[in-house]
Write a protein that holds these residues in place. Structure first.
Motif, mmCIF file in Angstrom:
data_model
loop_
_atom_site.group_PDB
_atom_site.id
_atom_site.type_symbol
_atom_site.label_atom_id
_atom_site.label_comp_id
_atom_site.label_asym_id
_atom_site.label_seq_id
_atom_site.Cartn_x
_atom_site.Cartn_y
_atom_site.Cartn_z
ATOM 1 N N LYS A 91 0.796 -1.219 0.000
ATOM 2 C CA LYS A 91 0.000 0.000 0.000
ATOM 3 C C LYS A 91 0.832 1.274 0.000
ATOM 4 O O LYS A 91 0.347 2.325 -0.428
ATOM 5 C CB LYS A 91 -0.970 -0.019 1.181
ATOM 6 N N ARG A 92 2.079 1.213 0.455
ATOM 7 C CA ARG A 92 2.907 2.420 0.363
ATOM 8 C C ARG A 92 4.024 2.144 -0.648
ATOM 9 O O ARG A 92 3.824 2.317 -1.834
ATOM 10 C CB ARG A 92 3.444 2.834 1.733
ATOM 11 N N GLN A 120 -1.192 4.374 -0.147
ATOM 12 C CA GLN A 120 -0.748 5.414 0.764
ATOM 13 C C GLN A 120 0.340 6.297 0.161
ATOM 14 O O GLN A 120 1.102 6.940 0.881
ATOM 15 C CB GLN A 120 -0.266 4.780 2.065
ATOM 16 N N SER A 154 -4.502 10.070 -1.649
ATOM 17 C CA SER A 154 -3.748 9.008 -0.982
ATOM 18 C C SER A 154 -4.249 8.813 0.443
ATOM 19 O O SER A 154 -4.622 9.771 1.131
ATOM 20 C CB SER A 154 -2.259 9.356 -0.950
ATOM 21 N N ARG A 155 -4.209 7.571 0.903
ATOM 22 C CA ARG A 155 -4.507 7.286 2.314
ATOM 23 C C ARG A 155 -3.292 7.487 3.215
ATOM 24 O O ARG A 155 -3.352 7.253 4.411
ATOM 25 C CB ARG A 155 -5.034 5.873 2.453
ATOM 26 N N GLY A 156 -2.190 7.919 2.640
ATOM 27 C CA GLY A 156 -1.002 8.303 3.383
ATOM 28 C C GLY A 156 -0.519 9.639 2.862
ATOM 29 O O GLY A 156 -1.270 10.613 2.821
#
Length: 591
Positions: A193-194, A293, A315-317
């Motif tokens: 995810k990142r 992210q 983005s979730r980050g």
């Protein structure tokens, strides 16, 4: 614990059914204790695990092999911890380790030398963690669906990964820190995810690996060679998406160094890695892949990267992770769950006519030796600080505005340096600018106003010089200097500070200039007007402080005007030794 004695005929039958169950000192059945078996066998023995599920945390502190009946047949729900201060050799083979809610499925420390072959580390907080001086070889393995990182190497650990699948982890697929070493070859790193591979420090080497679907494939100091390009590089200096390529990453891989990728107007779901000189030009919106992210990474090897006319969002980050040399022109970075932009390593990043807004934490977070230049740009409405700069970063801000952030406009700390000219720091919920530790700042023609707490806070060992500026209408103090910090204020107006309603109370102190501890403040040709409490005060009982805490110095040079302060009416006289004793009540209070 009783273990079944296995006769020759039964052994032959087991070998025929499952070749993993051979040369076993002990075979542990589901419901029996693996730890007791480990404790019972001699150094170098093989402990076999029969097919089935085991629920147990185990610790291995001796040389041995722990062998399952196959990665899909033997399931251990619990942590495997391998550690000893002396060298031991341990092999984990043919099993799955899963379900560890806190910590790594497999944690290797001390001087352990460990091989993981045909092993899955999955659905845990972390997959595999190597720390200390551990040596780890991971082959034919699956490290997937962990909440945090897949494989993490720290300390002086040495990790080799070959022919492995590292997929669907909640943060980074592989991460390298400190002085750790990584060799990564012939593996698949997908859908993390990142970052697929993030290198903070240490060394990473190996051969190209298949990477795609990550927030970004490579991050930080990760070497370009470890990622297999989606398409071969060409000699073309201009490519269009869509047109020449449907996929932006393919176009970035294919473009010749120094070329330009033109994006037709539209929204693109991406997780991009930029690893060479290139211009990425919109107008277009770059949106993070679902659940990812990160939107885009510029790795440390990348130089002369230009982003122009794009919006980066979703983005979730973090939105952008920049370790290389990059210029952003007319770029909007907005609505990311964490920082809008993280700048680290020795990155050199310039922003022109750009904005960073509406992100969940800091607008820009700069660390290590990064250099940031912000010109004609805005940083606003972020959930943390507008800009946070730490370590040995350098931040230069010109003709820009930092406003309406939910914490500070700028926080500059450790040994970071700030140069700010012709800029506005306005309406942030906490301090306008906070300088901490050994930070240094030079502020010229700055407007610091209407912030919720102090306009300018200088504390610890920080140093600040403020010239031709205005600090006005801040909620608490205009300028607070504490610790052994030093502030020099030249040709600057401090006006109407202490604007918060609470500043009218007798138990609150909201002054134009406050000196605390061993702080040193010099006012030169400046004016302090309209403060709720004192125009200039030190932290003493005589000034209304709850205790005496000032051994520093406040000095005045040139022509300073101090008038119209003490709007609260809470103070009498002008105590102390200074040239303002004959002014109306509540203007200056010093030793």
């Amino acid at each position: 614990m009783r273990y079944a004695l296995v006769g020759v005929g039964v052994i032959f039958a087991l070998l025929t059914l499952n070749p993993h169950l051979q040369n076993c000192a002990i075979t542990v059945q589901p419901g029996q204790s693996i730890q007791q078996a480990i404790n019972a066998v001699a150094e170098g023995a093989t402990v076999c695990l029969a097919p089935g599920a085991f629920t147990e945390n185990i610790t291995i502190g001796k040389s041995l092999e722990l062998r399952g009946a196959g990665r899909t047949q033997t399931i251990l729900q619990g942590m495997v911890r391998i550690e000893r201060d002396q060298e031991i050799r341990v092999a984990l083979t043919a099993l799955t380790v899963t379900g560890v809610r806190l910590g790594a499925a497999v944690r290797i420390a001390g001087k352990a030398n460990v091989t993981l072959d045909d092993v899955a580390a999955t659905e845990s907080f972390m997959g595999v963690l190597a720390v200390g001086s551990a040596r780890v070889t991971i082959t034919n393995a699956h490290v997937s669906s962990n909440q945090f990182d897949g494989v993490r190497a720290e300390g002086t650990a040495n990790v080799t990964i070959q022919n492995a699948r590292i997929t669907d982890n909640g943060l980074d697929g592989v991460i390298v820190r400190d002085s750790a070493m990584l060799q990564l070859s012939e593996s698949i790193v997908e859908n993390n995810k990142r970052c697929g591979l993030r290198v903070f420090a240490g060394q990473a080497s190996g051969t190209p690996n298949a990477m795609r679907g990550n927030g970004a494939d490579l991050c930080g100091f990760a070497p370009t060679v470890l990622r297999r390009p989606l398409v071969p590089q060409t000699e073309k200096t201009q490519l269009t998406v869509p047109g020449d390529f449907q996929n932006i990453q393919e176009a970035l891989d294919a473009i010749a160094p120094g070329g330009t990728v033109l994006l037709q107007n539209g929204t693109y779901d991406v997780g991009l890695t930029i690893w060479k000189p290139v211009t990425l030009r919109g107008p277009a919106t770059l949106k993070a892949l679902p659940e990812r992210q990160l939107v885009l990474s510029v790795i440390a090897d990348a130089q002369s990267v230009v982003l122009e006319g794009v919006t980066v969002t979703g983005s979730r980050g973090d939105g952008l992770l920049l370790y290389g040399q990059a210029t952003l022109r007319s770029v909007q970075t907005a609505k990311h769950a964490d920082d809008g932009i993280e700048i680290a390593g020795s990155a050199a990043v310039q922003f022109f006519n750009s904005s960073v807004s509406g992100n969940g934490d800091d607008g820009i977070f700069a660390s290590e030796k990064a250099q940031l230049v912000l010109i004609d740009s805005t940083i606003s409405e972020n959930g943390g600080d507008g800009i946070e700069a730490q370590d040995s970063t350098s931040v230069k801000i010109q003709n820009s505005q930092i406003s309406n952030n939910k914490l500070r406009g700028l926080e500059v700390r450790i040994a970071a340096q700030l140069e700010l000219t012709n800029s506005r720091i306005v309406a942030n919920k906490s301090d306008g600018i906070a300088l901490r530790d050994s930070a240094q700042a030079t502020l010229e023609s700055a407007q610091i106003s209407k912030n919720g707490a102090d306009g300018l806070l200088v504390t610890d060992k920080a140093r600040a010089t403020l010239t031709n500026s205005a600090i006005s209408e801040n909620g608490n103090d205009g300028l607070e200097v504490s610790g052994t910090a030093i502030a020099e204020i030249r040709r600057t107006a401090l006006q109407s500070n202490g604007s918060a309603e609470a500043c009218m109370r007798a138990d609150q102190l909201c002054s134009g200039v406050v000196a605390i501890g061993d702080a040193r403040v010099r006012l030169v040709d400046s004016a302090v007007r309209g403060s709720a409490d004192w125009g200039v005060m030190s932290w003493l009982r005589r000034c209304g402080a709850p205790f005496d805490f000032f051994q520093g110095k406040v000095s005045f040079e040139g022509t300073n005007t101090i008038e119209g302060n003490n709007r609260s009416g809470n103070h009498k006289g002008n105590p102390g030794t200074h040239p303002f004793a004959n002014l109306p009540d509540g203007q200056v209070c010093l030793p």
